[in-house]
Design a protein around this motif. Structure first.
Motif, short mmCIF file in Angstrom:
data_model
loop_
_atom_site.label_atom_id
_atom_site.label_comp_id
_atom_site.label_asym_id
_atom_site.label_seq_id
_atom_site.Cartn_x
_atom_site.Cartn_y
_atom_site.Cartn_z
N ARG A 31 0.70 -1.20 -0.06
CA ARG A 31 -0.08 -0.08 -0.01
C ARG A 31 0.57 1.75 -0.06
O ARG A 31 0.54 2.32 -0.59
CB ARG A 31 -0.85 -0.44 1.01
N GLU B 254 0.84 3.85 -2.91
CA GLU B 254 0.12 5.78 -3.33
C GLU B 254 1.81 6.43 -3.35
O GLU B 254 1.84 7.14 -4.12
CB GLU B 254 0.84 5.63 -1.43
N ARG B 255 3.00 6.01 -3.05
CA ARG B 255 4.19 6.89 -3.88
C ARG B 255 4.16 6.60 -5.19
O ARG B 255 5.03 7.75 -6.01
CB ARG B 255 6.05 6.27 -3.62
N LYS C 265 1.61 6.85 -7.40
CA LYS C 265 0.58 7.92 -7.63
C LYS C 265 1.20 8.87 -7.35
O LYS C 265 0.77 9.59 -8.79
CB LYS C 265 -1.15 6.88 -6.75
N GLU D 100 -1.15 -0.54 -8.99
CA GLU D 100 -1.11 -0.89 -7.39
C GLU D 100 -1.21 -1.78 -7.75
O GLU D 100 -1.53 -3.34 -8.41
CB GLU D 100 -2.80 -0.80 -6.95
#
Ligand code: APR
Length: 232
Positions: free
Chosen positions: A51, A55-56, A58, A129
């Motif tokens: 996760r 996030e990084r 994105k 992801e």
């Protein structure tokens, strides 16, 4: 051609909007580093680690190379053979056009098979992801990142580059993480060394410290190395 060997850290990507690690408000203020960036943390909770890197990735999609990345590439057209050794896992050096980039700590846009580290896969922007259940090419995958407590296989080839430098430059790193911080020790005596950082760490006497952001500092270094004003 003269070899310019450049060691970059998170600071060169700060002006692209990507958080550094140890500045105020940096990544390690918001995440327990040993939970999301260490081997033990990954074994303990792979879901959380996937996760964190999702996030990084994105955030990286929204970022663009900045003038510092672009000026390093521009030096390749000014008679310099530029080798970038980066601790960064973003692809901003490549997206700025740098043709020789070595990632010491891995690459955010890549994952690798958990059962065969030679099998590395580039993630597409529309499929960034991953989870511990993700299967690619028949393999479960993990971030292609060097976690704390893991070996840094690219360090040895990086030291060979540092030993060949005609000019060595350090940009935007706090010089606290080894072995990357030790690269400076492999530079031959007498080779000019520049360190661009608005809040520079302690460095040996003789290093030319340019107390500036990466973009300001690269404009000054461009003038020093080419005698011209940077256009980028
Ligand atoms: N321009 C240039 N340098 C900057 C800027 C800027 N605009 N803003 C901050 N800096 C500098 C800071 O002063 C600091 O020296 O960037 C450096 C960032 O230091 P860190 O956050 O420690 O990043 P870095 O040195 O790259 O971390 C090394 O630690 O967490 C691990 O694997 C991770 O690769 C990372 C390694």
């Amino acid at each position: 051609m003269k070899k310019l060997v450049v060691s970059t850290g998170a600071g060169i990507s700060a002006e692209s909007g990507i958080s550094t690690f140890r500045d105020a408000g940096g990544l390690w203020e918001n995440y327990p580093v040993m939970d999301v960036a260490s081997h033990d943390g990954y074994v303990r909770n792979p879901e959380l680690v996937h996760r964190f890197y999702n996030e990084r990735r994105k955030a990286l999609l929204k970022a663009q190379p900045n003038a510092a990345h672009r000026l390093l590439h521009a030096l390749e057209s000014e008679g310099w053979e530029v080798y970038v050794i980066t601790q960064n896992v973003d692809d901003l050096h490549e997206r700025a056009g740098s043709s020789r980039v070595m990632h010491l700590h891995g690459e955010l846009m890549k994952v690798r098979a958990t059962d065969d580290e030679t099998k590395v896969y580039e993630l597409r922007p529309d499929a960034l992801e991953t989870t511990p259940a993700t299967i690619i090419d028949g393999h479960h995958v993990r971030p292609h990142i060097v976690f704390f407590q893991e070996a840094v296989p690219m360090f040895e080839p990086a030291t060979a580059l540092a030993e060949e430098a005609d000019v060595f430059v350090i940009i935007g790193t706090s010089l606290v993480v080894y072995p990357a911080a030790a690269l400076l020790q492999y530079v031959r005596r007498g080779v000019p060394v520049y360190y661009i950082d608005p809040n520079p760490a302690q460095v040996p006497a003789g290093v030319h410290v340019i107390r500036a952001t990466a973009t300001e500092g690269m404009r000054e270094l461009f003038r020093i190395l080419t005698g011209k004003e940077a256009q980028k």
